[in-house]
Scaffold this motif. Structure first.
Motif, mmCIF file in Angstrom:
data_model
loop_
_atom_site.group_PDB
_atom_site.id
_atom_site.type_symbol
_atom_site.label_atom_id
_atom_site.label_comp_id
_atom_site.label_asym_id
_atom_site.label_seq_id
_atom_site.Cartn_x
_atom_site.Cartn_y
_atom_site.Cartn_z
ATOM 1 N N GLN A 17 2.791 8.917 -2.202
ATOM 2 C CA GLN A 17 2.442 7.979 -3.311
ATOM 3 C C GLN A 17 3.454 6.756 -3.422
ATOM 4 N N GLY A 18 4.405 6.864 -2.846
ATOM 5 C CA GLY A 18 5.542 5.536 -2.738
ATOM 6 C C GLY A 18 4.753 4.513 -2.000
ATOM 7 N N PHE A 19 5.206 3.146 -2.414
ATOM 8 C CA PHE A 19 4.627 2.016 -1.771
ATOM 9 C C PHE A 19 5.583 1.386 -0.665
ATOM 10 N N TYR A 20 4.942 0.645 0.266
ATOM 11 C CA TYR A 20 5.558 -0.298 1.093
ATOM 12 C C TYR A 20 4.868 -1.409 1.400
ATOM 13 N N MET A 21 5.262 -2.392 2.318
ATOM 14 C CA MET A 21 4.370 -3.440 2.868
ATOM 15 C C MET A 21 4.365 -3.247 4.229
ATOM 16 N N TYR A 22 3.055 -3.772 4.576
ATOM 17 C CA TYR A 22 2.748 -3.696 5.907
ATOM 18 C C TYR A 22 1.653 -4.777 6.381
ATOM 19 N N ILE A 23 1.523 -4.967 7.958
ATOM 20 C CA ILE A 23 0.476 -5.747 8.501
ATOM 21 C C ILE A 23 -0.413 -4.994 8.944
ATOM 22 N N GLU A 24 -1.956 -5.302 8.583
ATOM 23 C CA GLU A 24 -2.831 -4.898 8.944
ATOM 24 C C GLU A 24 -3.355 -5.582 10.083
ATOM 25 N N THR A 25 -3.604 -4.916 11.408
ATOM 26 C CA THR A 25 -3.813 -5.755 12.646
ATOM 27 C C THR A 25 -5.226 -5.379 12.941
ATOM 28 N N SER A 26 -6.210 -4.834 12.016
ATOM 29 C CA SER A 26 -7.441 -4.609 12.559
ATOM 30 C C SER A 26 -8.182 -6.141 12.584
ATOM 31 N N ARG A 27 -9.327 -6.056 12.967
ATOM 32 C CA ARG A 27 -10.279 -7.381 12.856
ATOM 33 C C ARG A 27 -10.207 -7.947 11.358
ATOM 34 N N PRO A 28 -10.551 -9.184 11.227
ATOM 35 C CA PRO A 28 -10.437 -10.180 12.149
ATOM 36 C C PRO A 28 -9.028 -10.893 12.577
ATOM 37 N N ARG A 29 -8.203 -9.974 12.701
ATOM 38 C CA ARG A 29 -6.792 -10.241 13.221
ATOM 39 C C ARG A 29 -6.784 -10.592 14.878
ATOM 40 N N LEU A 30 -6.149 -11.850 15.170
ATOM 41 C CA LEU A 30 -5.997 -11.796 16.824
ATOM 42 C C LEU A 30 -4.627 -11.954 17.173
ATOM 43 N N GLU A 31 -4.413 -11.450 18.608
ATOM 44 C CA GLU A 31 -2.948 -11.552 19.086
ATOM 45 C C GLU A 31 -2.290 -12.615 18.827
ATOM 46 N N ASP A 33 6.097 6.786 2.460
ATOM 47 C CA ASP A 33 7.293 5.458 2.319
ATOM 48 C C ASP A 33 8.529 6.211 2.863
ATOM 49 N N ARG A 34 9.528 5.313 2.772
ATOM 50 C CA ARG A 34 10.693 5.514 3.308
ATOM 51 C C ARG A 34 11.352 6.867 2.997
ATOM 52 N N VAL A 35 11.311 7.162 1.801
ATOM 53 C CA VAL A 35 11.661 8.489 1.272
ATOM 54 C C VAL A 35 10.800 9.688 1.347
ATOM 55 N N GLY A 36 9.588 9.560 2.071
ATOM 56 C CA GLY A 36 8.827 10.632 2.214
ATOM 57 C C GLY A 36 7.794 10.790 1.334
ATOM 58 N N SER A 37 7.400 9.873 0.466
ATOM 59 C CA SER A 37 6.571 10.159 -0.542
ATOM 60 C C SER A 37 5.086 9.407 -0.234
ATOM 61 N N ASP A 79 7.134 7.205 15.485
ATOM 62 C CA ASP A 79 6.712 7.517 14.279
ATOM 63 C C ASP A 79 7.515 7.701 13.320
ATOM 64 N N ARG A 80 8.433 6.808 13.049
ATOM 65 C CA ARG A 80 9.639 7.140 12.203
ATOM 66 C C ARG A 80 10.055 5.831 11.365
ATOM 67 N N TRP A 81 10.804 6.110 10.222
ATOM 68 C CA TRP A 81 11.379 4.879 9.596
ATOM 69 C C TRP A 81 12.842 4.771 10.319
ATOM 70 N N LYS A 82 13.193 3.435 10.517
ATOM 71 C CA LYS A 82 14.498 3.201 10.975
ATOM 72 C C LYS A 82 15.001 2.101 10.042
ATOM 73 N N HIS A 119 0.808 -1.287 -0.087
ATOM 74 C CA HIS A 119 0.182 -0.024 -0.012
ATOM 75 C C HIS A 119 0.782 1.190 -0.235
ATOM 76 N N SER A 120 0.048 2.521 -0.150
ATOM 77 C CA SER A 120 0.937 3.783 -0.025
ATOM 78 C C SER A 120 -0.098 4.340 1.010
ATOM 79 N N ALA A 121 0.655 5.524 1.674
ATOM 80 C CA ALA A 121 0.092 6.215 2.318
ATOM 81 C C ALA A 121 -1.130 7.265 1.817
#
Length: 926
Positions: A765-779, A759-763, A848-851, A741-743
């Motif tokens: 429109q740029g893409f990255y990979m993330y895990i969506e932890t909203s339902r139905p995800r469990l701990e 994304d990492r360079v501040g765009s 809230d920053r990229w490392k 996704h992208s921001a």
């Protein structure tokens, strides 16, 4: 084998690339820049790529063609070339893969201000109201926004009671009107219209200035010429147009009614000069004056070029008795017709035997006849006598001279007889062959001989010259390069012109055009192994004549068989068992009287080309300073169609060099369709590229070759900008997937205060990979993302790596939110059935920053890296990664936290983190 996949990437001068609903990609570019779209495909065999387009054109006629290339490039793109571009990839497996991208071309033209004034009497008042409308218009994409300025003051709706600003509905916002009601002294000022597209694509604002004064007026002009202008061919004509009013000063242009201005014309301000004018350049010329105030002024004049053409005559034996012959004592009418410009200047005179003839009671001359078209004169000879026989001449001139006269001679004598029309016996039917020159002949007798008119009698189609009728003065119709479509019936008929005005005589001529047989296939290549049976088929499509068709089968020059096509329209040749002498070119000739058509078949035992397997990261990284290896992989196209492939000839040379190194790779046993064949190239010099050529060898000899270039790659990089995500894959044994996704497009309403804002360079429109932890995800649920497989070259003959090479594995991570779980990285190696080995771990909120993370890995076999995200105790726990790299050698300048494990314990999930801590302690000291 694998069906095709496709994705589109862009380069060039993109202003913006957005992902709209339904994953539609919109590529924005400024007019005049270079559009460059690349179509990246995977699949095996290598798919063919084709670009097509709708709603516009990539070139001016792109919709009629296609671009068979991976890259579509349009330099200096124009606004009409926007639209949807499709990339289609197909390799014969499954359905073709199609992706599209919409190209939006942005532009902003200079605005134009037009002024309109209205003067009307106000009701119940004794004054006149004068209202001025300033209309501003500019073509643009995206829609333009307008603003008005009077002097340095910006005008807005309501800021001045005497000003209204509005957009007419019918212009859909493309036109902005400034209305000045009941003009006041302060309204006479400089007005600026500013057109803006909000700096999209770097397109700056454009403005136009208009000075409104009490002198502002629409243009008026005068033409300093007569109307019409009558001239002789070859004369020079000068047209002068001057402005008589208008403020600002109007600009003057000239236009020609029929076409553009003649190429040789000279335009100097309002003066138009036409040197050496011709009849074709006659017509209406208009002077147009415009100053954007009111309507343009236009005045026109007509240029008439004097001339005479097409002199013709006809004889009417007796208008009252339907005679076909001239008879003594009856009436005879001689008619003469000429086309004249101007027609009112036409003058006729008659001569008899060279002497002037005047109208009398028995010789009646008339110059106007309501039954015939203008430009006709008649001579009526009443009560014909023998003394009236002779030569009568009709002379046509124009008043005031300057144009050569036209004279037409008509002989009236006892030998003057009406025409007769016949076709020579051997001239119908006519049989000719396609491509010949043919002459259709009608013999016309009588005196004088009339013009013959040729037309098609069997259908309403044009003659070969394009007209429905063709004139012939000698009765012959000549057709050059006759075609099969010209077969049919032709009518020749007498015309009233240059002959008797009697009922037309006509005759018919049959024309038959023979053409050789059209056959298919014209050429086919057939590949066969020795000892096999096959059949060659040649089919006749059409021919004329088609009754007696002979065929001959040959191998080279040797005749194999022959015969006739009686009821059938095809012939076969069977080979029961192919031997070495059976290789070569087979020809089937089908002949008729017009010639021969030939099917050709090339029968060969050449093996098809091998197809390199592209869809892997194929560099064999070796931890040696100067050399690298490469795993060459390929499949064989149609391996069972010819004899068994016994070996491959491998040629390799350094790019830019001329010397080839060759070796043979023997093949044991038959190669199956789709079987992946592997050969390791070693001792390649870093960082040189090499051209590799692979040629299959059978009993027949060498087959078709395939080339590819291999390049050294000591680094893998992935920023997830493409939909194929660099061939990363989701682990099928995990609980859920990573999401690309992208921001700019990510919906965060379910997970506020979490996840990256760019994304990492501040765009955005740029893409990255993330895990969506909203339902139905469990701990505790896990998402695992796998890199492609990377190959490590064996350095020993036993296929093992004797000393472990070192690679630097790096990536950027974003772990922000109070419910952040854990991010782990593992090394998975081929042939090792045990658990993946952990190489990096991080737990908890990191801000809230990229490392960046970097870690050294030491694989001993082909390997993958596994990135594992673990869901924390709540929905505010999204973890993102970007810019993954794998490089040869030790990590340089590692980040401060690269050797540390950060553990964070939130409000819940304490057992998860304790277990995580214990597993970490087992592997590495904190």
């Amino acid at each position: 084998t694998a069906p095709p996949t496709v994705r589109i990437i862009h380069s060039g001068h993109a202003c913006n690339v957005e992902e709209e609903r339904y994953t539609e990609r919109v590529y924005t570019i400024r007019e005049g820049e270079t559009l460059e779209l690349a179509c990246l495909v995977s699949g095996h065999p290598r798919p063919q790529i084709r670009w097509t387009k709708t709603a516009g054109s990539a070139s001016d006629r792109f919709q009629d063609s296609s671009v068979f290339n991976e890259t579509l490039r349009i330099t200096r793109i124009q606004r009409l070339q926007g639209g949807r571009y499709y990339c289609k990839a197909e390799n014969g497996l499954g359905s073709p893969a199609i992706k599209s991208i919409r190209v939006d071309v942005y532009y902003l033209d200079d605005p134009i201000v037009t002024v309109h004034q209205s003067i009307g009497e106000a009701k119940e008042q004794f004054y006149y109201e004068r209202t001025v409308f300033l209309r501003c218009m500019a073509n643009s994409n995206p829609p333009v926004r307008y603003s008005w300025r009077r002097g340095q003051e910006f005008l807005s709706q309501g800021s001045d009671k005497g000003v209204e600003i509005y957009e007419p509905f019918f212009t859909q916002g493309e036109t902005k009107i400034l209305k000045l009601k009941n003009l006041r002294p302060q309204d006479y000022a400089n007005y600026s219209c500013i057109a803006s597209v909000r700096n999209v694509c770097g397109i700056t604002n454009k403005n136009v200035l208009f000075k409104l004064s009490n002198k502002t007026a629409s243009p008026t002009i005068k033409l300093l010429v007569e109307d019409p202008i009558v001239v002789n061919p070859g004369q020079t004509v000068t047209l002068v147009c001057v402005t008589s009013g208008g403020d600002p000063t109007p600009t003057l242009t000239w236009v020609h009614s029929a076409d553009e201005l003649p190429k040789k014309s000279v335009l100097n301000g309002g003066t138009l000069t036409l040197p050496a004018i011709s009849i074709e350049e006659a017509g209406v010329y208009s002077c147009v004056a415009s100053n954007n105030v009111g309507n343009p002024a236009k005045k026109s004049t007509t240029i008439v070029v004097r001339g005479l053409k097409k002199g013709r005559f006809w004889i009417t034996p007796d208008p009252y008795h339907n005679d076909d012959n001239i008879q003594i004592g009856r009436e005879v009418k001689i008619s003469c017709q000429v086309e004249a410009t101007p027609p009112e200047e036409l003058l006729f005179s008659w001569l008899k035997n060279g002497r002037p003839l005047r109208s009398s009671e028995r010789m009646v001359i008339t110059h106007t006849d309501p039954e015939v078209q203008p430009g006709t004169t008649n001579l009526d000879i009443i009560d014909l006598k023998f003394t009236d026989f002779g030569t009568y001449t009709c002379v046509a001139v124009l008043k005031n001279g300057g144009i050569p006269e036209i004279s037409i001679d008509v002989n009236i004598s006892s030998t003057t007889v009406p025409p007769e029309l016949t076709v020579p016996q051997d001239k119908s039917p006519l049989v000719v062959q396609e491509g010949d020159t043919v002459e259709l002949q009608c013999l016309v007798s009588g005196k004088p001989k009339p013009i013959i008119l040729w037309s098609r009698a069997d259908k309403e189609v044009p003659m070969p010259d394009g007209g429905l009728q063709t004139e012939s003065y000698d009765g012959a119709l000549r057709i050059v390069n006759v075609s099969r479509e010209m077969t049919g019936t032709y009518r020749c008929a007498t015309s009233q012109y240059n002959g008797f005005n009697v009922k037309p005589r006509e005759a018919l001529v049959e024309l038959t055009v023979q053409y050789p047989p059209a056959v298919e296939p014209l050429f086919t290549e057939i590949r066969q192994g020795l000892g096999r049976a096959f059949t060659l088929n040649c089919r006749m499509l059409r021919a004329h004549p088609s009754k007696v068709l002979k065929y001959e089968w040959k191998l080279g020059t040797r005749l194999l068989t022959m015969g006739q096509l009686d009821q059938r329209d095809e012939t076969d040749y069977h080979v029961r068992a192919l031997n070495r002498e059976g290789y070569g070119e087979y020809t089937c000739e089908v002949t008729n009287e017009a010639g021969a058509g030939a099917c050709r078949f090339l029968v060969t035992g050449r093996a098809y080309a091998p197809e390199f397997y592209y869809d892997t990261y194929s560099a064999l990284w070796q931890n040696r300073p100067r050399v690298y290896g490469f795993k060459l992989q390929w499949t064989q196209q149609n391996p069972l169609s010819v004899d068994r492939i016994v070996a491959y000839r491998l040629g390799i040379k350094q790019t830019g060099q001329s010397r080839w190194w060759e070796q043979e790779i023997p093949m044991e046993g038959a190669i199956a369709k789709g079987e992946l064949i592997t050969h390791n190239l070693t001792e390649l010099i870093k960082p040189e590229a090499y051209l590799v050529r692979l040629t299959p060898i059978t009993r027949f000899g060498e087959g078709d070759s395939t080339d590819r270039t291999i390049r050294y790659s000591g680094e893998f990089q992935c920023s997830f900008e493409d939909e194929a995500v660099c061939m990363f894959t989701q682990d099928k044994r995990d609980d859920f997937d990573w999401t690309r996704h992208s921001a700019a497009t990510r919906d965060t309403k379910y997970t506020p205060n979490t996840g990256p804002s760019s994304d990492r360079v501040g765009s955005k429109q740029g893409f990255y990979m993330y895990i969506e932890t909203s339902r139905p995800r469990l701990e505790g649920e896990k998402a695992r993302l796998l890199t492609p497989t990377f190959n490590v070259a064996p350095k020993s003959p036993y296929g093992t790596v004797t000393s472990s090479p070192t690679y630097c594995f790096g990536f950027y991570y974003h772990m922000y939110g109070k419910h952040i779980g854990a991010l782990n990285a593992y090394l998975r190696q081929k042939g090792q059935s045990g658990a993946d080995s952990s190489v990096w771990t991080l737990v908890g909120n990191q801000g809230d920053r990229w490392k960046q993370a970097k870690v050294n890995i030491h694989p001993t076999a082909s390997f993958q890296l596994v990135l594992e995200g673990i869901r924390g105790p709540g929905i505010e726990g999204d973890i993102a990664i970007d810019d993954v790299t794998i490089e040869e050698g030790e990590c340089k300048d590692p980040p401060h936290n690269s050797k540390c494990f950060f553990l964070g314990v939130g409000g819940g999930g304490h057992d998860l983190y304790v277990n995580q801590i214990q597993s970490i302690r087992k592997r590495q000291a904190l």
